[in-house]
Design an enzyme around this catalytic site. Structure first.
Site, PDB file in Angstrom:
ATOM      1  N   THR A 188       0.813  -1.221   0.000  1.00 24.50           N
ATOM      2  CA  THR A 188       0.000   0.000   0.000  1.00 24.50           C
ATOM      3  C   THR A 188       0.847   1.272   0.000  1.00 24.50           C
ATOM      4  OG1 THR A 188      -0.124   0.129   2.408  1.00 24.50           O
ATOM      5  CG2 THR A 188      -1.818  -1.179   1.312  1.00 24.50           C
ATOM      6  N   GLN A 192      -0.041   5.355  -0.352  1.00 21.27           N
ATOM      7  CA  GLN A 192       0.132   6.360   0.708  1.00 21.27           C
ATOM      8  C   GLN A 192       0.889   7.571   0.167  1.00 21.27           C
ATOM      9  OE1 GLN A 192       1.909   4.616   4.242  1.00 21.27           O
ATOM     10  NE2 GLN A 192       0.980   2.632   3.787  1.00 21.27           N
ATOM     11  N   CYS A 388     -12.672   5.213 -44.242  1.00 20.11           N
ATOM     12  CA  CYS A 388     -11.973   6.422 -44.685  1.00 20.11           C
ATOM     13  C   CYS A 388     -10.871   6.055 -45.684  1.00 20.11           C
ATOM     14  CB  CYS A 388     -11.455   7.185 -43.473  1.00 20.11           C
ATOM     15  SG  CYS A 388     -11.235   8.925 -43.814  1.00 20.11           S
ATOM     16  N   HIS A 514     -16.098   7.858 -40.259  1.00 22.50           N
ATOM     17  CA  HIS A 514     -15.549   7.002 -39.206  1.00 22.50           C
ATOM     18  C   HIS A 514     -16.647   6.464 -38.289  1.00 22.50           C
ATOM     19  CE1 HIS A 514     -11.220   7.689 -39.814  1.00 22.50           C
ATOM     20  NE2 HIS A 514     -11.604   8.850 -40.298  1.00 22.50           N
ATOM     21  N   GLU A 516     -16.481   4.122 -36.275  1.00 18.14           N
ATOM     22  CA  GLU A 516     -15.977   3.586 -34.997  1.00 18.14           C
ATOM     23  C   GLU A 516     -16.164   4.538 -33.824  1.00 18.14           C
ATOM     24  OE1 GLU A 516     -14.146   4.625 -37.531  1.00 18.14           O
ATOM     25  OE2 GLU A 516     -12.152   5.315 -36.961  1.00 18.14           O
TER      26      GLU A 516
HETATM   27  N1  GLN Z   1      -5.449  10.169 -45.868  1.00 17.29           N
HETATM   28  C1  GLN Z   1      -6.802  10.138 -46.319  1.00 17.29           C
HETATM   29  C2  GLN Z   1      -7.382  11.529 -46.479  1.00 17.29           C
HETATM   30  O1  GLN Z   1      -6.856  12.473 -45.972  1.00 17.29           O
HETATM   31  C3  GLN Z   1      -7.666   9.319 -45.380  1.00 17.29           C
HETATM   32  C4  GLN Z   1      -7.801   9.910 -44.027  1.00 17.29           C
HETATM   33  C5  GLN Z   1      -8.360   8.951 -43.021  1.00 17.29           C
HETATM   34  O2  GLN Z   1      -8.368   7.759 -43.252  1.00 17.29           O
HETATM   35  N2  GLN Z   1      -8.766   9.446 -41.868  1.00 17.29           N
HETATM   36  O3  GLN Z   1      -8.394  11.691 -47.115  1.00 17.29           O
END
Ligand code: GLN
Length: 543
Positions: A188, A192, A388, A514, A516
């Protein structure tokens, strides 16, 4: 009045402070509170946009186009906090704002100093997030480790806010490490010392979250309490889990972290509804079988470089009841091989991948390998998702191998190509002064009837985030579509291609945005679900 919780870390970095802060956010939301998440980053970069994914991991993009720290991605996955430019505060931004004000003469001749001017700027930004009338609790995560020179102004701002708002309205949650030494004993002492470092900054932590190999027993918690002035029932353990980080909210809830935090803040506790998290864990346990997804990119050494992509694949696995194995493939490896089959197919170590994902990226290195991966996936009917850059790769590959233009390329990689199928807008039409800047943030995509993305989303119009410069070259639209490539989505005015699709293919989709950034464990993103479902079907067919 809304409440503030400051989350700091001690002993060392990478203890999971972002996950701890986000998990606390998720728990407070489960009790019906509206949470806002804020990240303070002590680096001098104004934003994460210029930081290398090799060093700092992914750049997380918000709807309003801010290029922020990847911790905001954790907030997005765990909580419903709206996230924008305002939720990411860096030393660079703070100094930039203060120096601008100084140049404008707004400090009326006074000496401009760290205290009060820098700290006031930080405080102002933190309080601005809480001004939202819908916000009940603002959780402010301070990056870095207590004791670092860089974090001092942020800690000082937190100290002042805790003092000014009062202890009922502002809490300090401190994350530390309880290491295990040879012989299995846990120690610990670093905790501390870490709390002492906080006290030296004038902050007495109210709650400790100790990262430890297993849950701390009562005696250890009492010992920590004795040395740190933290009540023993406010000492929690973030123990190592062999399931998923998304179990952490449930683990904290079992230890009553949310109850203790709310009690300290004087918030009447409401019933916690954790059903979404529990059913997510049920789906985690119910997974059977495995799909292998080849992630063909260029930043493969650091897992954080494609953080949101990996998380999204995992979420999709929960939805499709399969475990997703990540096969990380440095695309340059595909360049050295005579046959991509050796890396992606049955001949590869571990066997063939059941799906390919080419994520976003910048710069020329590794591009040829990505094109080869796309060709392999297209020709062999292997599910593919291009994000992308990954969509641009599909277009380049189509130009080369279907249209028969060996030099088809993006002007990002070859400015002399006779077939620039991906290019800057101003190269496509004669607009000057457009370029140089990136297309950043959320905008509308409209999917074509009958397209795979439309089927996946079940919605014609979607909002997704962008971070790119180059575009599908419009002057190649007719040749591309006449030869069979499907344009699956466009901007609402039809001026830019947002999604493409391979014909006669189980799932070959590329998107200029994107996805994601918007996937969550409790609700996977439709495009990732589409990829994993198609990969799972491929496994089943083969079986
Ligand atoms: N390099 C590519 C562009 O600028 C793809 C960018 C990316 O994949 N975020 O369009």
């Amino acid at each position: 009045m809304n409440k503030y919780i400051f989350v700091t870390g001690g002993v060392c970095s990478s203890l999971g402070k972002g996950v701890a802060a986000s998990s606390l956010g998720a728990l407070l939301e489960s009790r019906g509170l509206n949470v806002r998440m804020v990240k303070c980053d002590p680096y001098i970069n104004v934003d994460a946009g210029t930081m290398s994914p090799y060093q700092h991991g992914e750049v997380y993009v918000t709807d309003d186009g801010a290029e922020t720290d990847l911790d905001l991605g954790n907030y997005a996955r765990f909580t419903r906090s709206p996230l924008s430019r305002a939720n990411s505060i860096t030393t660079g931004q703070v100094y930039d704002a203060v120096i601008r004000k100084e140049r404008e003469g707004r400090y009326l001749g006074r000496t401009v100093q760290v205290i009060p001017h820098i700290t006031d700027e930080i405080k102002g930004r933190i309080l601005a997030v809480g001004k939202d009338p819908d916000a009940d609790v603002v959780i402010v995560e301070i990056g870095g480790t207590v004791g670092d020179i860089e974090s001092i102004p942020f800690l000082e701002a937190a100290r002042q806010l805790i003092h000014e708002l009062g202890h009922k309205n502002a809490l300090s949650v401190h994350l530390t490490l309880i290491p295990e030494v040879a012989g299995g004993e846990i120690k610990t002492k670093p905790t501390q010392h870490s709390v002492k470092a906080m006290q030296e900054q004038g902050i007495q932590p109210d709650i400790l979250v100790c990262r430890a190999p297993y849950i701390l027993d009562e005696a250890t918690r009492r010992k920590i309490a004795l040395f740190t002035n933290v009540e023993s029932d406010a000492v929690f353990t973030s123990y190592d889990v062999d399931t998923t980080i998304y179990e952490i909210p449930l683990i904290f809830h079992e230890q009553k972290l949310d109850l203790v935090a709310l009690k300290k803040l004087g918030v009447e506790s409401r019933h916690a509804d954790l059903s979404a998290w529990k059913s997510m864990m049920d789906r985690f346990r119910a997974r059977s079988g495995k799909v292998r997804i080849g992630i063909v990119g260029k930043y493969m050494d650091l897992n954080d470089s494609y953080k949101s992509v990996y998380e999204s694949l995992f979420h999709a696995g929960l939805d499709c009841s399969v475990e997703v194995e990540f096969v990380q493939i440095d695309s340059s490896r595909l360049e050295g091989e005579a046959d991509p089959e050796a890396v992606l197919g049955e001949a590869a170590a571990g066997g063939a991948v059941h799906g390919v994902l080419v994520p976003g990226g910048f710069g020329q290195r590794g591009i040829e390998g990505m094109v080869r991966a796309a060709e392999w996936a297209r020709v062999h009917g292997v599910p593919y998702l291009g994000i992308c850059l990954g969509m641009q790769i599909m277009v380049i590959e189509w130009g080369r191998n279907v249209l028969g233009w060996p030099d088809a390329d993006s002007t990002e990689f070859n400015q002399d190509s006779k077939h620039p199928v991906v290019s800057l807008l101003e190269e496509q039409v004669d607009v000057v002064n457009y370029g140089g800047t990136m297309r950043l943030g959320s905008s509308v995509t409209v999917f074509e009837p009958g397209s795979k993305p439309l089927a996946a989303y079940g919605e014609k119009t979607v909002h997704e985030r962008h971070r790119h410069r180059y575009e599908f070259a419009n002057n190649y639209r007719s040749e591309m579509t006449e030869s069979g490539l499907i344009i699956a989505g466009l901007t609402s005015d039809g001026s830019l291609v947002e999604a493409v699709e391979w014909p006669n293919h189980p799932w070959g989709v590329g998107v200029q945005f994107h996805p994601e950034f918007k996937s969550k464990p409790v609700s996977a993103h439709p495009l990732f679900r589409g990829l994993i479902a198609a990969a799972r079907d491929r496994v089943l067919q083969k079986a």
